[in-house]
Design an enzyme around this catalytic site. Structure first.
Site, PDB file in Angstrom:
ATOM      1  N   ASP A 225       0.821  -1.208   0.000  1.00 27.10           N
ATOM      2  CA  ASP A 225       0.000   0.000   0.000  1.00 27.10           C
ATOM      3  C   ASP A 225       0.858   1.262   0.000  1.00 27.10           C
ATOM      4  O   ASP A 225       0.608   2.210  -0.753  1.00 27.10           O
ATOM      5  CB  ASP A 225      -0.943   0.003   1.201  1.00 27.10           C
ATOM      6  CG  ASP A 225      -0.198  -0.130   2.524  1.00 27.10           C
ATOM      7  OD1 ASP A 225       0.939  -0.663   2.529  1.00 27.10           O
ATOM      8  OD2 ASP A 225      -0.738   0.304   3.562  1.00 27.10           O
ATOM      9  N   TYR A 226       1.894   1.286   0.825  1.00 30.51           N
ATOM     10  CA  TYR A 226       2.737   2.477   0.935  1.00 30.51           C
ATOM     11  C   TYR A 226       3.527   2.721  -0.348  1.00 30.51           C
ATOM     12  O   TYR A 226       3.571   3.845  -0.864  1.00 30.51           O
ATOM     13  CB  TYR A 226       3.688   2.311   2.121  1.00 30.51           C
ATOM     14  CG  TYR A 226       4.472   3.562   2.444  1.00 30.51           C
ATOM     15  CD1 TYR A 226       3.902   4.584   3.191  1.00 30.51           C
ATOM     16  CD2 TYR A 226       5.783   3.715   2.010  1.00 30.51           C
ATOM     17  CE1 TYR A 226       4.626   5.734   3.501  1.00 30.51           C
ATOM     18  CE2 TYR A 226       6.506   4.861   2.300  1.00 30.51           C
ATOM     19  CZ  TYR A 226       5.923   5.860   3.048  1.00 30.51           C
ATOM     20  OH  TYR A 226       6.636   6.999   3.336  1.00 30.51           O
ATOM     21  N   SER A 227       4.137   1.669  -0.888  1.00 27.96           N
ATOM     22  CA  SER A 227       4.925   1.815  -2.109  1.00 27.96           C
ATOM     23  C   SER A 227       4.054   2.238  -3.287  1.00 27.96           C
ATOM     24  O   SER A 227       4.449   3.076  -4.101  1.00 27.96           O
ATOM     25  CB  SER A 227       5.643   0.503  -2.434  1.00 27.96           C
ATOM     26  OG  SER A 227       6.550   0.156  -1.407  1.00 27.96           O
TER      27      SER A 227
ATOM     28  N   SER B 294       1.261   3.981  -3.187  1.00 29.36           N
ATOM     29  CA  SER B 294       0.863   5.377  -3.023  1.00 29.36           C
ATOM     30  C   SER B 294       2.006   6.330  -3.340  1.00 29.36           C
ATOM     31  O   SER B 294       1.809   7.381  -3.958  1.00 29.36           O
ATOM     32  CB  SER B 294       0.357   5.616  -1.597  1.00 29.36           C
ATOM     33  OG  SER B 294       1.405   5.442  -0.648  1.00 29.36           O
TER      34      SER B 294
END
Length: 378
Positions: free
Chosen positions: A249-251, A253
């Site tokens: 999710d972080y990568s 975004s």
């Protein structure tokens, strides 16, 4: 009444012995030596043009003949370093144009996620310089402690209507916003793609990507109308290109944020407004903020943990100089683009040796749901 005879047995005195504290091991002398430190020393000595030309002058002071091999080597090396330095200046000028005019006393800085972490440090730096600062965050106003000169606005930057209302208040109370620094970020869940819930994934995208879309669309017209233009700073991450395991999710975004930033930069260039509004993309490694509490750096020499104040100073300096560009810290972050062109086999070997896919600590999904996500800063 007859007195009760006193007992002749000795009283027991209860004593508690404090358990000895385990002494904190002092860091080893070589723990502070990092790749960044080595490169910083080299850039200021043997890789800097001035020391190279001083060597040439020293040889001339010793009446070294111009045909001597030592003199030829010294002057060739000095010319090479000078050309490299000049090429860097020309490249930055061609890529990002002339810097915009910055009047610090007239700037109005808006910082999302500025109630903690990197955003808070940037707000404090600007406040100490007498700049009007507006901090946007999710926390209640009573829970936030900001220094004098910083105005706080409780705002979910992922909601357009709320953001537009806050913009009107900022214009009335502080003036036209000229600097936008997007620091708001969702907490790192640290879960695999099969483990993370759809709600948590969507919340990360909403905070790290859609919120930047909303702020850019809302504040950019103000900067285009301002006499001296403005600057937009988007805080991304090198993880948007490395995409380690456990950070789907972080990568995702941050990769989207980088694409959004570059697209807006191209649109400003095509429309002829790139001289008026400068774009700065910040792609860092791990920063010592609560956001990265679940991440352990795989290699402290190559990938040291950054101090937030160092990143904040780099951002403030770039904005005050009126320039655009990309800020990548630490040193290995500047080489990520070279990593992308390596053969797939070498990329896999590099990932194994660096340990990047084993750096994320597994955190519970319940924790990520219970804690607010947009109130954190990089």
């Amino acid at each position: 009444m007859p007195q009760k005879p006193q007992s002749t047995q000795p009283r027991r005195i209860l004593t508690t012995t404090a358990s000895p504290r385990t002494p904190t091991p002092s860091p080893k002398w070589h723990s502070t030596i990092t790749l960044d430190l080595v490169l910083s020393v080299l850039r200021r000595t043997v890789l800097h043009p001035w020391p190279a030309w001083i060597l040439v002058l020293s040889l001339r002071a010793q009446v070294t003949p111009p045909t001597h091999p030592a003199f030829i080597l010294a002057i060739g090396y000095a010319v090479l370093l000078t050309l490299i330095a000049m090429t860097g200046v020309v490249n930055a000028r061609v890529a990002y144009g002339l810097p915009r005019t910055v009047e610090v006393s007239e700037e109005v800085v808006v910082i999302t996620g500025g109630a903690s972490g990197l955003g808070l440090l940037i707000a404090e730096i600007y406040a100490m310089r007498g700049v009007s600062v507006a901090v946007l965050d999710l926390k209640d106003e009573k829970e936030v402690e900001l220094c004098e000169g910083v105005e706080y606005y409780t705002c979910d930057v992922g909601k357009r209507e709320v953001l537009e209302d806050v913009l009107k208040r900022i214009e009335e109370e502080l003036g036209t916003p000229t600097v936008l620094i997007n620091c708001a970020a969702a907490r790192i869940n640290g879960q695999s793609l099969l483990s993370i819930s759809a709600e948590a994934f969507q919340k990360t995208i909403q905070t790290n990507l859609f919120a930047v879309f909303h702020t850019c669309q809302t504040f950019l017209p103000c900067m285009l109308a301002a006499p001296n233009g403005g600057t937009i700073v988007n805080v991304g991450s090198v993880l948007g290109q490395l995409c380690p395991a456990g950070l789907a999710d972080y990568s995702t975004s941050k990769a989207g944020l980088s694409a959004l930033h570059r697209t807006l930069e191209a649109e400003l260039r095509v429309s002829g407004n790139d001289e008026k509004v400068k774009m700065i993309l910040v792609e860092t490694g791990q920063v010592a903020t609560p956001l990265f509490a679940a991440v352990k750096t795989p290699n402290k020499f190559i990938a040291p943990v950054l101090e937030p104040v160092h990143v904040a100073q780099e951002i403030v300096s770039a904005v005050e100089e009126g320039r655009g560009g990309v800020i990548r810290l630490p040193a290995y972050a500047t080489m990520v683009n070279w990593y992308a062109v390596l053969p797939a086999g070498l990329q896999r070997i590099a990932r194994f040796l660096s340990g990047v896919d084993y750096a994320v600590g597994q955190t519970s999904s319940q924790k990520s749901h219970d804690e607010p996500t947009a109130a954190n800063a990089e």
